[in-house]
Structures are given as structure tokens and as C-alpha cells.
Design a protein around this motif. Sequence first.
Motif, PDB file in Angstrom:
ATOM      1  N   ARG A 158       0.851  -1.195   0.000  1.00  0.00           N
ATOM      2  CA  ARG A 158       0.000   0.000   0.000  1.00  0.00           C
ATOM      3  C   ARG A 158       0.884   1.241   0.000  1.00  0.00           C
ATOM      4  N   LEU A 159       0.462   2.248  -0.751  1.00  0.00           N
ATOM      5  CA  LEU A 159       1.218   3.496  -0.772  1.00  0.00           C
ATOM      6  C   LEU A 159       1.042   4.240   0.539  1.00  0.00           C
ATOM      7  N   HIS A 160       2.123   4.867   0.999  1.00  0.00           N
ATOM      8  CA  HIS A 160       2.097   5.682   2.201  1.00  0.00           C
ATOM      9  C   HIS A 160       1.162   6.864   1.985  1.00  0.00           C
ATOM     10  N   ASP A 161       0.529   7.323   3.068  1.00  0.00           N
ATOM     11  CA  ASP A 161      -0.453   8.403   2.908  1.00  0.00           C
ATOM     12  C   ASP A 161       0.188   9.747   2.570  1.00  0.00           C
ATOM     13  N   ARG A 162       1.525   9.847   2.629  1.00  0.00           N
ATOM     14  CA  ARG A 162       2.182  11.093   2.234  1.00  0.00           C
ATOM     15  C   ARG A 162       2.615  11.093   0.770  1.00  0.00           C
ATOM     16  N   VAL A 163       2.419   9.994   0.080  1.00  0.00           N
ATOM     17  CA  VAL A 163       2.725   9.962  -1.345  1.00  0.00           C
ATOM     18  C   VAL A 163       1.740  10.882  -2.068  1.00  0.00           C
ATOM     19  N   PRO A 164       2.231  11.726  -2.985  1.00  0.00           N
ATOM     20  CA  PRO A 164       1.344  12.690  -3.653  1.00  0.00           C
ATOM     21  C   PRO A 164       0.140  12.018  -4.301  1.00  0.00           C
ATOM     22  N   LEU A 165      -1.005  12.656  -4.133  1.00  0.00           N
ATOM     23  CA  LEU A 165      -2.243  12.168  -4.735  1.00  0.00           C
ATOM     24  C   LEU A 165      -2.863  13.318  -5.512  1.00  0.00           C
TER      25      LEU A 165
END
Length: 416
Positions: A158-165
Motif C-alpha cells: 500500500r502506498l504511504h499516505d504522504r505519497v502525492p495524490l
Amino acid sequence: MPRPVADGKIGSMTAFDVRPVTEDERRSTFDLLGRSLHSNRVSDELWSRFGVSWPAAHKFGAFDGDTPIGIASSFDTDITVPGGGVLPAAAVDGVGVRADRTRRGVLTELMRVQLADVAARGLPLAVLHASEPTIYGRFGYGSAALGKTIRVARPAARLHDRVPLAGEVRMLTPDEAVKEIPGLYHRIARRPGMIGRPPLWWPVMHDRLAGPDGDHVVAVHSGPDGDDGFVVYETVSRRSLEAPDEGAVLQVRDLHADSPVARAGLWRFLLSVDLVSAVHARHRPVDEPLSAMLTDHRHAATLAVEDDLWLRPVDVAAALAARTYRAADPVVLAVTDRLLPANTGHYEVGPDGARRTGAAADLTLDVDTLGMLYLGEWSATALVQAGRVQAGDPAAVARADELFTTIAAPWCGTHF
């Protein structure tokens, strides 16, 4: 007249002639290449559709009479070098010798003629992907960029929640994939080692896989300024009698993005596809920070690091002058080139550029090792320790490290 060449194994003489391939010889030389690489024979139907990607231009064949026994092919492209400059280059896309004529000088003569032609046409660099890495060093090619093979476990990763979205991803129809992806690729910013994809590249390397008769999927990321990245992948089934519920593997063939946000969006899409047990991608940039983008970096395993691009300086002076260098005192390189002796000489390299010089050498190396150093993949220190560079002045090694290093690792990312 045929050129007699001694057979180094049994001492016999084999006559052959190396010359440019004619239009009428395109199909026979392509079939020869396929046989030498153990590929399936191309049908008449496929040749009628994709033969356009095998023009006679820049192809040299070795012939026994009228029968081809060897081939060396290239197409003209360009390559981004450190500092953002773009240089014309020859992309060597097909080299092979018939199995019963190997080790008799055919390949050596083909490569000699091809390099002489590239030099005569004023292309400062030649590049290739090596099917057998031990072959090409003796012709002046060095392993100039590496790529890693990664496997990401699903659904655990799962991508970390700080990865740009930001932005969105849409899937293209096959007709849209053929029409839209070439222009998008050419708009994406290029790092050192990336090459241009000329019109002849697309039919066989992209359209055949992602077009109406292909089995690959294409998805595009769009940001505030429009389309800024794409991925091409295929779905490989993992189901079996022993594991009927095993999820499929997404095999990534092509992924390019114009920004970290676009890259994150494409990986987020891949990791969101249902009924998938893993995402597998070969020849990714060695500095792509995918593991750092995950909540648990162990779910992204690096399976291999291997050569992604081989580079051959054809005009050493022009190649060295075309790239930029970081701030350090200059070093003088003594370069030896046995096949193109005009390149042999001393070159001063510094923050202000590169030029020929009569000054004493700080570092001595062959042209294939210069190919390894050129894009910044290998440090001078590593090449000295490996015995590939001889240091007349030990202090010059650290200066060369600083001069040639790049922030982004070089990467080609194009199959050819």
C-alpha cells in the motif's frame, strides 16, 4: 569480391562479403536475425504489417554469394546526455550470425563496417541492448546504465499516505493507445540515457502489443496540465490446478512519467487493480523510490539489477563536449580506441567542458570504459578499483567522481 576470413577454431578459410542490405534483402535478413536469436519465424501476414520497421537503411549483411549469413542493423535516434543536451545516436537493434558461421570473423567484420559507417555519418554515439554482455566490450561498448527488476506483492503493498495524490488515470482503447502514446512519450522530460523513438519503432515495439491485435493494456495519467504519464502492461495468469484462486501478475512493459506525482499516480493505479497477486516490472530506474513510497518497503523486492543500456563513444571529442560536468578541477583522460583510432588521444574534462589536449594524463582508459563512465552510472573510483581505469594521479580519481556524477541515475527505458 568475397572477403576470405580465417576460422580461428579449425584454420579453414570462409569466404563472405559484407555490404549494405538492399530492399529485396530486407525479409531474408530479418528472418536470419530471428533464427540467430531463436525467435519464431515471422509469417507473411505479420511481415506485411510490421516490415516497415525493418528498412534497408543502415543495415549491413554478411553474404556467402547471395545468401545472408550475418546481419548488423541500426536506426538513427537521439539520446539525452547529462546536462539535458540531446545528441544524435545510432541504436543498434539487430546483430546476429547464422549458427553454422559463428566464430569465423563474421561478427567482427560486421561490427567494424557498422562503426565505420556510424562515424562517417557524424553520429557521436552508438547504443544497444546486449543479448550477450561478453560480446560488445571488444567493439568499444560499455555498460552505461543499469535497470532493476522489481516485484511488488499484492494486496499487501500500500502506498504511504504522504505519497502525492493528484490527477486521475484512464484506460485507453487499443486504437487510442496507438494514436496517443507516441506524442505523450515525446512530451515527457527525459533523463540521461533516454532515447528518442522514431516512427519506425512504434509499429513493432508498441502497436503490435497495445494496438487492436495486441494483448497489453495502456493507462494514462492526467494532471492539471493534461496527460503526463502512461503505463503499458499485460496480465499474466497464475491460476493452476494447485492454486485455482491465485491472482494474476501485472507485467509492466513501459512506464514513463513527467513528474513524481504522475509516477505515483500510475503506481497507485497498478496497485489498485483487483484480483492481482503481484506487479512485476523489469528494467526500472535503479533510483526509482518505489519501496520508500510504500507503508512497508519489504513488499517491493528488487529481484535483479542488470544492464539497461550499452554505449559506444564514436566521436569521443564531440561526445565529451556535449555533456555537462559538476564543479571540480579538470582531469585529463587518456583514451585508447583500437577500432576507431582517430579517437585515441588525451582529453581535458572540466566544468567548462572538454577538449583535446597535449597535457599528461591523469587517468587512462579504453573507449569501452569511457562508455561506462559517460552517463554517470559508474564512478571513476569504482572503475579504478575494478582495474578498468589506471590512475596516474590518485587525486584525480575523486575529481573525476565529482565531474561525471549525475543527480538522477541514467536510464534508457526503451526496448529496441
